[in-house]
Design a protein around this motif. Structure first.
Motif, PDB file in Angstrom:
ATOM      1  N   CYS A  61      46.532  75.412 -16.470  1.00  0.00           N
ATOM      2  CA  CYS A  61      45.884  75.915 -17.686  1.00  0.00           C
ATOM      3  C   CYS A  61      44.673  76.791 -17.405  1.00  0.00           C
ATOM      4  N   ALA A  62      44.142  76.750 -16.201  1.00  0.00           N
ATOM      5  CA  ALA A  62      42.960  77.548 -15.812  1.00  0.00           C
ATOM      6  C   ALA A  62      41.826  77.343 -16.831  1.00  0.00           C
ATOM      7  N   THR A  63      41.280  78.428 -17.368  1.00  0.00           N
ATOM      8  CA  THR A  63      40.121  78.322 -18.259  1.00  0.00           C
ATOM      9  C   THR A  63      40.487  78.133 -19.731  1.00  0.00           C
ATOM     10  N   GLY A  64      41.769  77.949 -20.010  1.00  0.00           N
ATOM     11  CA  GLY A  64      42.186  77.587 -21.364  1.00  0.00           C
ATOM     12  C   GLY A  64      42.444  78.725 -22.329  1.00  0.00           C
ATOM     13  N   MET A  65      42.547  79.954 -21.845  1.00  0.00           N
ATOM     14  CA  MET A  65      42.808  81.070 -22.758  1.00  0.00           C
ATOM     15  C   MET A  65      44.179  80.943 -23.415  1.00  0.00           C
ATOM     16  N   LEU A  66      45.224  80.704 -22.627  1.00  0.00           N
ATOM     17  CA  LEU A  66      46.552  80.485 -23.202  1.00  0.00           C
ATOM     18  C   LEU A  66      46.601  79.135 -23.908  1.00  0.00           C
ATOM     19  N   THR A  67      45.932  78.161 -23.352  1.00  0.00           N
ATOM     20  CA  THR A  67      45.902  76.813 -23.935  1.00  0.00           C
ATOM     21  C   THR A  67      45.470  76.845 -25.392  1.00  0.00           C
ATOM     22  N   SER A  68      44.459  77.639 -25.697  1.00  0.00           N
ATOM     23  CA  SER A  68      43.952  77.693 -27.072  1.00  0.00           C
ATOM     24  C   SER A  68      45.015  78.207 -28.035  1.00  0.00           C
ATOM     25  N   GLN A  69      45.890  79.099 -27.583  1.00  0.00           N
ATOM     26  CA  GLN A  69      46.964  79.587 -28.440  1.00  0.00           C
ATOM     27  C   GLN A  69      48.119  78.595 -28.506  1.00  0.00           C
ATOM     28  N   LEU A  70      48.434  77.966 -27.381  1.00  0.00           N
ATOM     29  CA  LEU A  70      49.490  76.946 -27.377  1.00  0.00           C
ATOM     30  C   LEU A  70      49.121  75.779 -28.287  1.00  0.00           C
TER      31      LEU A  70
END
Length: 196
Positions: A61-70
């Motif tokens: 997930c690294a720093t959560g940039m994609l996570t926030s959209q998922l």
């Protein structure tokens, strides 16, 4: 264009390298500012179609940039990363999302013991060895609920890793019984949507 990873496929070296890359809130691949990253995230979310998922797993997930959209597409989200520094940034970014759980670890060794209906692997497979990639494919297949999906996103340009993005995708797909639901190729990445 060569995309440097700065890592090799040895676990101890990867952990140390990723900690250094994400030290003090650094953004080594420009997740927040790169047009490539923005476009790729939009394509990743679009590849999921209109589905909403009960429990999603995001590897790397690294720093959560994609996570926030998922997180907007599921009832629960488990996100795992090898770097504690990256996870610190991701937790800060998604601090108000109580349905998101972050775990420190690396696959395949630290695969979460749960059942999921979606597994997302965005630009992580080519950091692994061939054997690890095959094992991740088997673990993903084993943890999916009926009707579940795996989404692979891989950089296809030149890199300095053991395998490239195309090889990683093909190896993952061939490692167990997947059905290819959809594939799309962009100039520098590919997206593969797989089901059991």
């Amino acid at each position: 264009m060569l995309r440097y990873s700065y890592v090799n496929d040895k676990l101890a070296d990867r952990r140390t390298t990723f900690e250094m890359l994400f030290k003090n809130g650094a953004d080594p691949w420009e997740f927040e500012t790169s047009e490539y990253e923005r476009e790729k995230r939009a394509a990743t979310i679009a590849a999921l179609g209109g589905r909403r998922f009960a429990h999603m797993l995001e590897i790397g997930c690294a720093t959560g940039m994609l996570t926030s959209q998922l997180a907007t597409r599921c009832d629960r989200l488990t996100a795992i990363d090898i770097s504690l520094n990256a996870l610190r940034t991701a937790r800060e970014r998604l601090g108000d999302r109580s349905h998101v759980r972050f775990l420190a670890g690396e696959v395949p060794r630290d695969w979460p013991a749960a059942r999921f209906d979606a597994v997302i692997l965005s630009e992580v497979l080519y950091f692994l060895s061939r054997d690890e990639t095959a094992e991740v494919a088997r673990l993903a297949h084993g943890c999916l609920k009926p009707g579940g999906a795996v989404l692979l996103v891989n950089w296809t340009g030149e890199n300095d890793c053991t395998i490239n993005g195309d090889e990683a995708s093909l190896l993952f797909t061939a490692s167990t019984a997947w059905t290819i639901e959809n594939q799309s190729m962009a100039p520098n990445y590919r997206i593969d949507l797989l089901t059991k």
